[in-house]
Design an enzyme around this catalytic site. Sequence first.
Site, PDB file in Angstrom:
ATOM      1  N   ASN A 119       6.525  -8.601   2.150  1.00 11.58           N
ATOM      2  CA  ASN A 119       4.854  -8.227   2.063  1.00 11.58           C
ATOM      3  C   ASN A 119       4.374  -9.262   0.950  1.00 11.58           C
ATOM      4  O   ASN A 119       3.297  -8.865   0.419  1.00 11.58           O
ATOM      5  CB  ASN A 119       4.482  -6.827   1.784  1.00 11.58           C
ATOM      6  CG  ASN A 119       3.043  -6.750   1.885  1.00 11.58           C
ATOM      7  OD1 ASN A 119       2.402  -7.210   2.891  1.00 11.58           O
ATOM      8  ND2 ASN A 119       2.297  -5.891   1.060  1.00 11.58           N
ATOM      9  N   ARG A 129       2.125 -12.057  -0.727  1.00 15.58           N
ATOM     10  CA  ARG A 129       0.689 -12.382  -0.179  1.00 15.58           C
ATOM     11  C   ARG A 129       0.243 -13.797  -0.836  1.00 15.58           C
ATOM     12  O   ARG A 129       0.581 -14.002  -1.880  1.00 15.58           O
ATOM     13  CB  ARG A 129      -0.159 -11.356  -0.381  1.00 15.58           C
ATOM     14  CG  ARG A 129       0.400  -9.925   0.420  1.00 15.58           C
ATOM     15  CD  ARG A 129      -0.589  -9.691   1.464  1.00 15.58           C
ATOM     16  NE  ARG A 129       0.007  -8.697   2.254  1.00 15.58           N
ATOM     17  CZ  ARG A 129      -0.696  -8.471   3.322  1.00 15.58           C
ATOM     18  NH1 ARG A 129      -1.692  -8.851   3.845  1.00 15.58           N
ATOM     19  NH2 ARG A 129       0.045  -7.353   4.259  1.00 15.58           N
ATOM     20  N   TYR A 184      -1.279  -3.650  -6.831  1.00 17.07           N
ATOM     21  CA  TYR A 184      -1.198  -4.301  -5.718  1.00 17.07           C
ATOM     22  C   TYR A 184      -2.541  -4.393  -4.834  1.00 17.07           C
ATOM     23  O   TYR A 184      -3.090  -3.364  -4.760  1.00 17.07           O
ATOM     24  CB  TYR A 184       0.094  -3.312  -4.781  1.00 17.07           C
ATOM     25  CG  TYR A 184      -0.071  -4.079  -3.198  1.00 17.07           C
ATOM     26  CD1 TYR A 184       0.401  -5.423  -3.212  1.00 17.07           C
ATOM     27  CD2 TYR A 184      -0.799  -3.429  -2.262  1.00 17.07           C
ATOM     28  CE1 TYR A 184       0.440  -6.005  -1.692  1.00 17.07           C
ATOM     29  CE2 TYR A 184      -0.752  -3.875  -1.060  1.00 17.07           C
ATOM     30  CZ  TYR A 184      -0.311  -5.011  -0.770  1.00 17.07           C
ATOM     31  OH  TYR A 184      -0.477  -5.659   0.311  1.00 17.07           O
ATOM     32  N   ARG A 234       2.776  -4.236  17.555  1.00 11.08           N
ATOM     33  CA  ARG A 234       4.003  -4.951  17.600  1.00 11.08           C
ATOM     34  C   ARG A 234       5.094  -4.049  18.271  1.00 11.08           C
ATOM     35  O   ARG A 234       5.565  -3.105  17.621  1.00 11.08           O
ATOM     36  CB  ARG A 234       4.475  -5.178  16.075  1.00 11.08           C
ATOM     37  CG  ARG A 234       5.798  -5.941  15.761  1.00 11.08           C
ATOM     38  CD  ARG A 234       6.062  -6.113  14.103  1.00 11.08           C
ATOM     39  NE  ARG A 234       5.296  -6.943  13.741  1.00 11.08           N
ATOM     40  CZ  ARG A 234       5.584  -8.110  13.326  1.00 11.08           C
ATOM     41  NH1 ARG A 234       6.722  -8.544  13.548  1.00 11.08           N
ATOM     42  NH2 ARG A 234       4.898  -8.900  12.473  1.00 11.08           N
ATOM     43  N   ARG A 285       0.906  -1.134   0.136  1.00 13.82           N
ATOM     44  CA  ARG A 285      -0.017  -0.045   0.211  1.00 13.82           C
ATOM     45  C   ARG A 285       0.781   1.109   0.002  1.00 13.82           C
ATOM     46  O   ARG A 285       2.084   1.273   0.571  1.00 13.82           O
ATOM     47  CB  ARG A 285      -0.824  -0.052   1.168  1.00 13.82           C
ATOM     48  CG  ARG A 285      -2.147  -0.957   1.155  1.00 13.82           C
ATOM     49  CD  ARG A 285      -3.071  -0.969   2.266  1.00 13.82           C
ATOM     50  NE  ARG A 285      -2.337  -1.039   3.547  1.00 13.82           N
ATOM     51  CZ  ARG A 285      -1.629  -0.809   4.495  1.00 13.82           C
ATOM     52  NH1 ARG A 285      -1.877   0.899   4.174  1.00 13.82           N
ATOM     53  NH2 ARG A 285      -1.265  -1.075   5.485  1.00 13.82           N
ATOM     54  N   SER A 318      -1.172  -3.843  10.041  1.00 15.70           N
ATOM     55  CA  SER A 318      -0.867  -4.526   8.936  1.00 15.70           C
ATOM     56  C   SER A 318       0.085  -5.333   9.292  1.00 15.70           C
ATOM     57  O   SER A 318       1.055  -4.977   9.859  1.00 15.70           O
ATOM     58  CB  SER A 318      -0.617  -4.000   7.761  1.00 15.70           C
ATOM     59  OG  SER A 318      -1.742  -3.151   7.536  1.00 15.70           O
ATOM     60  N   ALA A 319       0.139  -6.721   9.100  1.00 13.12           N
ATOM     61  CA  ALA A 319       1.383  -7.762   9.296  1.00 13.12           C
ATOM     62  C   ALA A 319       1.717  -7.840  10.834  1.00 13.12           C
ATOM     63  O   ALA A 319       2.928  -7.865  11.246  1.00 13.12           O
ATOM     64  CB  ALA A 319       2.605  -7.266   8.552  1.00 13.12           C
ATOM     65  N   CYS A 320       0.583  -7.767  11.716  1.00 12.51           N
ATOM     66  CA  CYS A 320       1.020  -8.077  12.956  1.00 12.51           C
ATOM     67  C   CYS A 320       0.266  -9.015  13.746  1.00 12.51           C
ATOM     68  O   CYS A 320       0.106  -9.400  14.902  1.00 12.51           O
ATOM     69  CB  CYS A 320       0.835  -6.718  13.900  1.00 12.51           C
ATOM     70  SG  CYS A 320       1.789  -5.206  13.410  1.00 12.51           S
ATOM     71  N   GLY A 321      -0.247  -9.744  12.943  1.00  8.11           N
ATOM     72  CA  GLY A 321      -0.900 -11.148  13.333  1.00  8.11           C
ATOM     73  C   GLY A 321      -2.253 -11.550  13.424  1.00  8.11           C
ATOM     74  O   GLY A 321      -2.713 -12.576  14.153  1.00  8.11           O
ATOM     75  N   HIS A 338     -10.590  -2.735  11.369  1.00  6.37           N
ATOM     76  CA  HIS A 338      -9.421  -3.619  10.626  1.00  6.37           C
ATOM     77  C   HIS A 338      -9.321  -4.901  12.027  1.00  6.37           C
ATOM     78  O   HIS A 338      -8.290  -4.689  12.480  1.00  6.37           O
ATOM     79  CB  HIS A 338      -8.170  -2.544  10.675  1.00  6.37           C
ATOM     80  CG  HIS A 338      -7.078  -3.360   9.978  1.00  6.37           C
ATOM     81  ND1 HIS A 338      -5.765  -2.932   9.908  1.00  6.37           N
ATOM     82  CD2 HIS A 338      -7.193  -4.355   8.882  1.00  6.37           C
ATOM     83  CE1 HIS A 338      -4.933  -3.425   9.311  1.00  6.37           C
ATOM     84  NE2 HIS A 338      -5.800  -4.425   8.515  1.00  6.37           N
ATOM     85  N   ASP A 358      -9.487  -9.945   8.555  1.00  6.61           N
ATOM     86  CA  ASP A 358      -8.802  -8.784   8.132  1.00  6.61           C
ATOM     87  C   ASP A 358     -10.018  -7.567   8.568  1.00  6.61           C
ATOM     88  O   ASP A 358      -9.413  -6.506   9.186  1.00  6.61           O
ATOM     89  CB  ASP A 358      -8.431  -8.609   6.739  1.00  6.61           C
ATOM     90  CG  ASP A 358      -7.524  -7.406   6.482  1.00  6.61           C
ATOM     91  OD1 ASP A 358      -6.468  -7.239   7.079  1.00  6.61           O
ATOM     92  OD2 ASP A 358      -7.676  -6.536   5.466  1.00  6.61           O
ATOM     93  N   LYS A 382      -9.859  -2.588   1.501  1.00  6.39           N
ATOM     94  CA  LYS A 382      -9.486  -1.438   2.290  1.00  6.39           C
ATOM     95  C   LYS A 382     -10.113  -0.078   2.028  1.00  6.39           C
ATOM     96  O   LYS A 382     -10.596   0.600   2.712  1.00  6.39           O
ATOM     97  CB  LYS A 382      -7.956  -0.962   2.416  1.00  6.39           C
ATOM     98  CG  LYS A 382      -7.142  -2.529   3.258  1.00  6.39           C
ATOM     99  CD  LYS A 382      -7.748  -2.608   4.444  1.00  6.39           C
ATOM    100  CE  LYS A 382      -6.771  -3.644   5.102  1.00  6.39           C
ATOM    101  NZ  LYS A 382      -5.923  -4.513   5.013  1.00  6.39           N
ATOM    102  N   GLY A 408       0.019 -20.514  18.261  1.00  3.63           N
ATOM    103  CA  GLY A 408      -1.030 -21.413  18.903  1.00  3.63           C
ATOM    104  C   GLY A 408      -0.876 -21.058  20.541  1.00  3.63           C
ATOM    105  O   GLY A 408      -1.898 -21.430  21.187  1.00  3.63           O
ATOM    106  N   GLU A 409       0.147 -20.681  21.037  1.00  4.37           N
ATOM    107  CA  GLU A 409       0.133 -20.371  22.322  1.00  4.37           C
ATOM    108  C   GLU A 409      -0.566 -19.258  22.808  1.00  4.37           C
ATOM    109  O   GLU A 409      -1.010 -19.238  24.104  1.00  4.37           O
ATOM    110  CB  GLU A 409       1.555 -20.260  22.883  1.00  4.37           C
ATOM    111  CG  GLU A 409       2.677 -21.436  22.522  1.00  4.37           C
ATOM    112  CD  GLU A 409       2.117 -23.006  23.371  1.00  4.37           C
ATOM    113  OE1 GLU A 409       1.172 -22.759  24.017  1.00  4.37           O
ATOM    114  OE2 GLU A 409       3.075 -23.776  22.975  1.00  4.37           O
ATOM    115  N   ASN A 410      -1.086 -18.443  21.779  1.00  6.40           N
ATOM    116  CA  ASN A 410      -1.733 -17.252  22.154  1.00  6.40           C
ATOM    117  C   ASN A 410      -3.321 -17.786  22.667  1.00  6.40           C
ATOM    118  O   ASN A 410      -3.979 -16.955  23.350  1.00  6.40           O
ATOM    119  CB  ASN A 410      -2.113 -16.337  21.009  1.00  6.40           C
ATOM    120  CG  ASN A 410      -0.658 -15.745  20.595  1.00  6.40           C
ATOM    121  OD1 ASN A 410       0.280 -15.727  21.370  1.00  6.40           O
ATOM    122  ND2 ASN A 410      -0.467 -15.495  19.373  1.00  6.40           N
TER     123      ASN A 410
END
Length: 612
Positions: free
Chosen positions: A384, A386, A218, A417, A79, A269-272, A247, A294, A227, A522-524
């Site tokens: 990035n 995808r 993109y 993050r 983006r 973005s890109a934080c899980g 989001h 998302d 978005k 998975g531990e989350n």
Amino acid sequence: MTALAIPGLDSAPTTHRRLLAWVHEVAELTTPDRVVWADGSDEEWGRLTAKLVDAGTFTPLKQKPNSFWAASDPGDVARVEERTFICSVDPEDAGPTNNWTDPAEMKATMTELYRGSMRGRTMYVIPFCMGPLEAEKPMLGVEITDSEYVVVSMRVMTRMGSKALAKFGADADFVPCLHSVGAPLADGQQDVPWPANETKFISHFPETREIWSYGSGYGGNALLGKKCYSLRIASVMGRDQGWLAEHMLILKLISPEDKVYYVAAAFPSACGKTNLAMLEPTIPGWRVETLGDDIAWMRFGADGQLYAVNPEAGFFGVAPGTDWHTNPNAMRTIERGNTVFTNVALTDNGDIWWEGMGEPPAHLTSWKKRDWTPESDEPSAHPNSRYCTPMSQCPILAPEWDDPKGVPISAIFFGGRRKDTIPLVVESRDWNHGTFMGATLSSETTAAAKGKVGVVRRDPMAMLPFIGYHAGDYFAHWIATGKRADAAKLPKIFYVNWFRRGETVSDAGHPHPGGFLWPGFGENSRVLKWAIERIEGKAAAQETPIGWVPSIDDLDLAGLDAPREDIEAALRVDADEWRAELPLVDEWFDKIGDKLPTSLRDELEALKQRLG
Ligand code: GTP
Ligand code: SPV
Ligand code: MN
């Protein structure tokens, strides 16, 4: 209606007058060679993917059915926030966090860019619906594009084609979304595999609910249902109509007693988000199902609970870091095929590869289409890169994912993050305090947007690049949302950080490399379980200046392979670190200005008092 004779223009499968008039207007402006109305059929998918293979945009994968590898232009990988505009009539309505240009001026500029921009190409008209087709008021849009890549990606990400057009009737409302890669072809000119233009504009007109995008192919810049519509324009609709466009992932958590809880979570973005949405719990008896990874649209039901719907139909997920250990359900989803991979690496036997998949093969073709070996000094996949894959293939998809009613949300997680300061999990004191946590959320920048990676910035509710109006008004909307329902029925708000690091953690011999104190993935589930038990009044927590934090013994850590001192460090609330954070929050609130709700200013003052 027009003097132009463009093949396909007059064979529209609709009588919708506003839609027909707009399609004619755009065709006259952009002068494509032909017009095609996308129907979303298998036949169309086959025809367009074959065309993309011919053009060199797609390479068919030998190891995954009906799947393709694409490499973008190296300048078109993410983006472009500095080229994204909210063109409200009043500049004040774009606020201090968006780029603003006068709508008439922007339209004048972009009209000249669009003039003839589809020459030599096909103009596709894609009717689509965000969210369930069976909604009382389906959320319709039409994307006009000159990119086959966009058409096939929209087929994965949205409900589109004939089934969407059937909802238009003669006069349904829709959001017009205009997209051109900005690469007209002269007679006989050879096309490139990834047409794009160095000049890029991603423009939104909130009052007229229109989107104009130019120059990029993109995802976030070009798949305009995502978005642009479902966050920037939808957030404005939500402000006006009393709902939230966020989001956020949506997941379903099932306890060993078969009690069901729905959780929404906003991480930048890109934080899980994708990883949490598809989580495989490590604690016995707990299960997770996925509803979205998302975007969540949330509105109150008649029972006073907040219900969430995912407007999308596919996952456009970050590839690097995804593997059978971290996200087995994403791997199972893409194994089933029907997936477009962009900017990952290609193996010699026709499969995909990216960093985080274990030992690299001896040779790859990198996303830059160059030979790559483990000795190469650049990553083989763009950070990035995808995968674009249908939700319906996800083995843990919740059966109610397409229910127009949505699902009642019990908990909202905000997270970022941050290598320091923010503990693994904090529970807010109440809705306003939770809104304060969201409004002051901070995170290190990632490769999902063009620009420097790893810089801490405020990313309110993980929506910094996606709020379609003034951030102060957006915060006020969140505060007002908390007043629209019984406090007891509101979701409880938590703040998490999977990414805290410790200087004591050396990678050598550590069970979880990367310097992260918390093993994550998975531990989350252990954090989810604690949050649910807090809601049920079953789990303990310690009151701290920043909210309620579990002590190490309040978390279920049975069977966890992690050093105890790491978990303690992940949970620590360090008053000095927090005091250092305060001036940054002050600065952020000053930037928001007069529209900052006083209740958020009060939350900050109260936090300062508690920190001493
Ligand atoms: P967008 O699609 O850009 O909105 O991102 P997202 O929030 O869905 O991010 P995603 O889940 O794809 O994660 C991005 C990166 O973070 C990937 O490389 C993941 O492997 C990594 N990641 C996700 N969850 C965790 C976690 O719990 N711990 C650690 N250490 N890394 C994680
Ligand atoms: C993000 O950047 O938050 C994404 C990918 O989810 S994009 O669709 O490109 O915005
Ligand atoms: Mn996203």
